[in-house]
Design a protein around this motif. Structure first.
Motif, PDB file in Angstrom:
ATOM      1  N   PHE A  65       0.850  -1.193   0.000  1.00 22.08           N
ATOM      2  CA  PHE A  65       0.000   0.000   0.000  1.00 22.08           C
ATOM      3  C   PHE A  65       0.882   1.238   0.000  1.00 22.08           C
ATOM      4  O   PHE A  65       1.860   1.326   0.740  1.00 22.08           O
ATOM      5  CB  PHE A  65      -0.911   0.004   1.235  1.00 22.08           C
ATOM      6  CG  PHE A  65      -2.079  -0.930   1.101  1.00 22.08           C
ATOM      7  CD1 PHE A  65      -3.279  -0.502   0.557  1.00 22.08           C
ATOM      8  CD2 PHE A  65      -1.961  -2.265   1.486  1.00 22.08           C
ATOM      9  CE1 PHE A  65      -4.355  -1.370   0.410  1.00 22.08           C
ATOM     10  CE2 PHE A  65      -3.029  -3.140   1.347  1.00 22.08           C
ATOM     11  CZ  PHE A  65      -4.228  -2.685   0.810  1.00 22.08           C
ATOM     12  N   ASN A  68      -2.732   5.125   0.264  1.00 22.08           N
ATOM     13  CA  ASN A  68      -4.082   4.560   0.163  1.00 22.08           C
ATOM     14  C   ASN A  68      -4.367   3.850  -1.167  1.00 22.08           C
ATOM     15  O   ASN A  68      -5.515   3.594  -1.509  1.00 22.08           O
ATOM     16  CB  ASN A  68      -5.158   5.639   0.386  1.00 22.08           C
ATOM     17  CG  ASN A  68      -5.049   6.250   1.771  1.00 22.08           C
ATOM     18  OD1 ASN A  68      -4.791   5.538   2.747  1.00 22.08           O
ATOM     19  ND2 ASN A  68      -5.220   7.563   1.863  1.00 22.08           N
ATOM     20  N   LYS A  70      -3.560   0.417  -3.369  1.00 22.64           N
ATOM     21  CA  LYS A  70      -3.000  -0.937  -3.301  1.00 22.64           C
ATOM     22  C   LYS A  70      -2.252  -1.209  -4.602  1.00 22.64           C
ATOM     23  O   LYS A  70      -2.824  -1.085  -5.693  1.00 22.64           O
ATOM     24  CB  LYS A  70      -4.109  -1.964  -3.107  1.00 22.64           C
ATOM     25  CG  LYS A  70      -3.583  -3.388  -2.948  1.00 22.64           C
ATOM     26  CD  LYS A  70      -4.713  -4.377  -2.686  1.00 22.64           C
ATOM     27  CE  LYS A  70      -4.162  -5.751  -2.335  1.00 22.64           C
ATOM     28  NZ  LYS A  70      -5.222  -6.721  -2.056  1.00 22.64           N
ATOM     29  N   ASP A 261      -1.851  -9.558   0.453  1.00 18.47           N
ATOM     30  CA  ASP A 261      -1.490  -8.431   1.317  1.00 18.47           C
ATOM     31  C   ASP A 261      -0.075  -8.696   1.829  1.00 18.47           C
ATOM     32  O   ASP A 261       0.137  -9.583   2.660  1.00 18.47           O
ATOM     33  CB  ASP A 261      -2.483  -8.319   2.483  1.00 18.47           C
ATOM     34  CG  ASP A 261      -2.208  -7.097   3.354  1.00 18.47           C
ATOM     35  OD1 ASP A 261      -1.279  -6.334   3.013  1.00 18.47           O
ATOM     36  OD2 ASP A 261      -2.910  -6.905   4.360  1.00 18.47           O
TER      37      ASP A 261
END
Length: 614
Positions: A65, A68, A70, A261
């Motif tokens: 990230f 803000n 991705k 992630d």
């Protein structure tokens, strides 16, 4: 709809130009790791073989990230043998970062991966890496990259690509060489500003192409792809279709859905356009399948992966020492493991043969197959492999065609003569000769793929380890004629037992030995390389006859030359067409296919007569 909160990029480059180290730094500076957390170098190279060899074998997904947004990142392999990995993942991204070494400049594989990106009309950010090298020449490399883009017919938009200068090792990137060198923010900003955000119809029927397959023993096959249209949800019923195979029409249910992630997969209930997701619960999932809404089965066109060019037989080990070191030794074990590899390796082919103990395995190159052999060996498998052979094709007139390679060789001037001589003997044609920025000679050859089998070992010896060779597949061409793989024969043991110092001392004058005292040998096992062109049979188990005046202890005075221990790749290159490489978790042994010396001699005569008659 435009997803401004997402960017999807792939990092592409020639082998060893610093892709994986760059991804490491992007992960660190985006806050993926805790403060003070100990992080291994090249954290994306999670496979043990990748870490040992310093190369990327499988493409990897990660996400970071920044402001803000991705950024989904795919780290791709740089070696030509794993080009299938690069080809398929580019369908998932909206742009690429081309990493180029600030000293070496564009190399053969740079051209290969860039060609694929340009063909898909992807925008390119050029990252000139390793500018901290003392011999770095970033300004000249810019010109070389622009020349390459022009050679590849890049569009005006692609030619107008941004350049970023970086040192992935030292953790900084700048837009201008005079800027302050502090962090990677210049590269992050360039990604946000230049790589387009994914867009599509969020309300439309679901459409998602499976570009990569992962495999997990607990959940089975995991498909990875980008949602091109609509929304995908857990427990949703979908239909699978395939652009190249209209027979694929399968109704399935999505049992698990993950997003990336950092280095983890995170469960999500749903995902919409632009998201790169992994899904599980579908048993018979393949690369190129499209997951669609039930009422709109529309497959997405998918570039077919390049065909394998080289093959070898994997055979159940039947040597006198078979089954002593391996855990999995039967044809059922080997067959099961080879077919399981197809779950994740899209460039591999496995075929059953008429012999139930033999399987034909085809891949993109010797390195591709050696990685599979080494992986199986470490898992406890024991088997034998034959000499690698190229895969021929035939044209409409029945004329034999063979795969060709472009070989780029960088060598000090003193060694260019011997390299030209050796490659010419192997049917190579010199296409160009130039000086490199490092003061070496760069030779460009077009050569049959089979001419490179077994060449790298000789090449490193001839150039005393200073030469660099890179190859890239260059299509098929008419058969160039027969060539001899090896000019020297083998030293063969003709008695089974244990090698002793006295026997080895007498044998070492006949050539280069591969074994030392105390090693088990058997009749028909290759124990060294002959100094002559023909094979020589020796007894290395022979002990000295003891007399009153000669004691066995005097063996200690014998001076043995240390044996040449072959690595897996060296052994694969050394073996000839009438030999096999016996692979176990503990040993690598070379042997003749026919162990019995009398039967071997008869077979040699028969083959010689056949060659004369043909």
């Amino acid at each position: 709809m435009i997803r401004e909160d997402i960017r999807n990029i792939a990092i592409i480059a020639h082998v060893d130009h610093g892709k994986t180290t760059l991804v490491d730094e992007l992960l660190k500076q985006s806050g993926v790791f805790r403060a003070g957390q100990e992080v291994a170098e090249r954290v994306m190279d999670s496979n043990a073989l990748e870490r040992e060899r310093g190369i990327t074998i499988l493409s990897k997904n990660t996400a970071v990230f920044y402001k803000n947004t991705k950024i989904n990142i795919i780290d791709t392999p740089g070696h030509a043998d794993f080009g299938g990995e690069v080809e398929r993942v580019l369908k998932m991204v909206n742009g690429v970062i081309l990493v180029v070494d600030a000293f070496e400049g564009p190399m053969p594989q740079t051209k290969f991966v860039l060609q694929h990106a340009l063909a898909l009309d992807l925008p390119v950010i050029v990252c000139i890496n390793k500018i901290d090298r003392p011999e770095a020449r970033p300004n000249e490399v810019i010109d070389e990259v622009l020349e390459l883009l022009i050679d590849l017919d890049a569009s005006d938009e692609q030619l107008d690509c941004p350049f970023v200068f970086a040192s992935a090792r030292d953790g900084y990137a700048v837009r201008d060489l005079s800027d302050e060198k502090k962090d990677m923010s210049a590269l992050f900003e360039t990604i946000l500003n230049y790589i387009p955000a994914p867009q599509g119809d969020e309300e439309g029927p679901l459409q998602m192409l499976i570009s990569t397959i992962d495999y997990n023993e607990y959940v089975g096959r995991i498909g990875v792809g980008k949602v091109d249209r609509g929304t995908i949800r857990v427990n949703q019923e979908v239909i699978m279709v395939n652009h190249h195979d209209p027979s694929v029409q399968k109704r399935v249910k999505i049992s698990k859905l993950y997003e990336f992630d950092g280095l983890n997969k995170v469960d999500v209930p749903s995902a919409t356009i632009g998201s790169i997701v992994a899904l599980s619960g579908i048993a018979d999932l393949h690369i190129g399948d499209t997951v669609c809404a039930l009422d709109a089965p529309e497959p997405i066109p998918f570039q077919k992966i390049s065909e394998p060019t080289i093959s070898m037989n994997f055979i159940v080990n039947d040597s006198p020492l078979a089954g002593q070191e391996g855990k999995y030794v039967t044809s059922r074990h080997i067959r099961e493991r080879l077919y399981r590899e197809l779950n994740t390796d899209v460039s591999l082919r496995v075929e059953d043969t008429d012999d139930t103990d033999t399987f034909k395995v085809s891949g993109r190159g010797e390195l591709h197959l050696s990685i599979l052999i080494e992986t199986m060996r470490r898992e406890g498998y024991e088997f034998a492999v034959s000499k690698a052979e190229v895969i021929y094709k035939y044209d409409d007139k029945g004329k034999r065609l063979e795969p060709m390679e472009l070989a780029y060789v960088d060598v000090p001037d003193d060694y260019s003569g011997i390299v030209i001589q050796k490659l010419s003997q192997r049917k190579g044609e010199l296409q160009g000769m130039s000086r490199t920025s490092g003061g070496n000679t760069r030779l460009e050859f077009r050569i049959p793929s089979r001419g490179l089998i077994g060449f790298r070992n000789d090449f490193m010896t001839d150039t005393k380890g200073t030469g660099i060779i890179n190859t890239i597949f260059d299509g098929y061409a008419p058969y160039k004629g027969d060539l001899m793989y090896r000019s020297q024969g083998s030293l063969i043991a003709f008695e089974s037992g244990e090698a002793v110092a006295y026997g080895l001392f007498n044998a070492q004058d006949r050539g280069t030995l591969f074994i030392g005292p105390g090693e088990k040998v058997y009749s028909g096992m290759v124990i060294g390389q002959s100094g002559k062109s023909e094979d020589i049979e020796l007894n290395v188990c022979k002990t000295k006859h003891l007399t009153n005046t000669r004691a066995s202890g005097s063996d200690e005075a014998l001076k043995l030359t240390p044996p040449k221990i072959l690595s897996l790749e060296q052994a694969m290159e050394f073996i000839d067409t009438d030999e096999l490489l016996e692979v176990t978790p503990l040993s690598l042994r070379i042997r003749k296919k026919i162990l019995d010396p009398t039967l071997r001699k008869r077979d040699m005569i028969r083959r010689r007569d056949q060659a004369k008659n043909s």
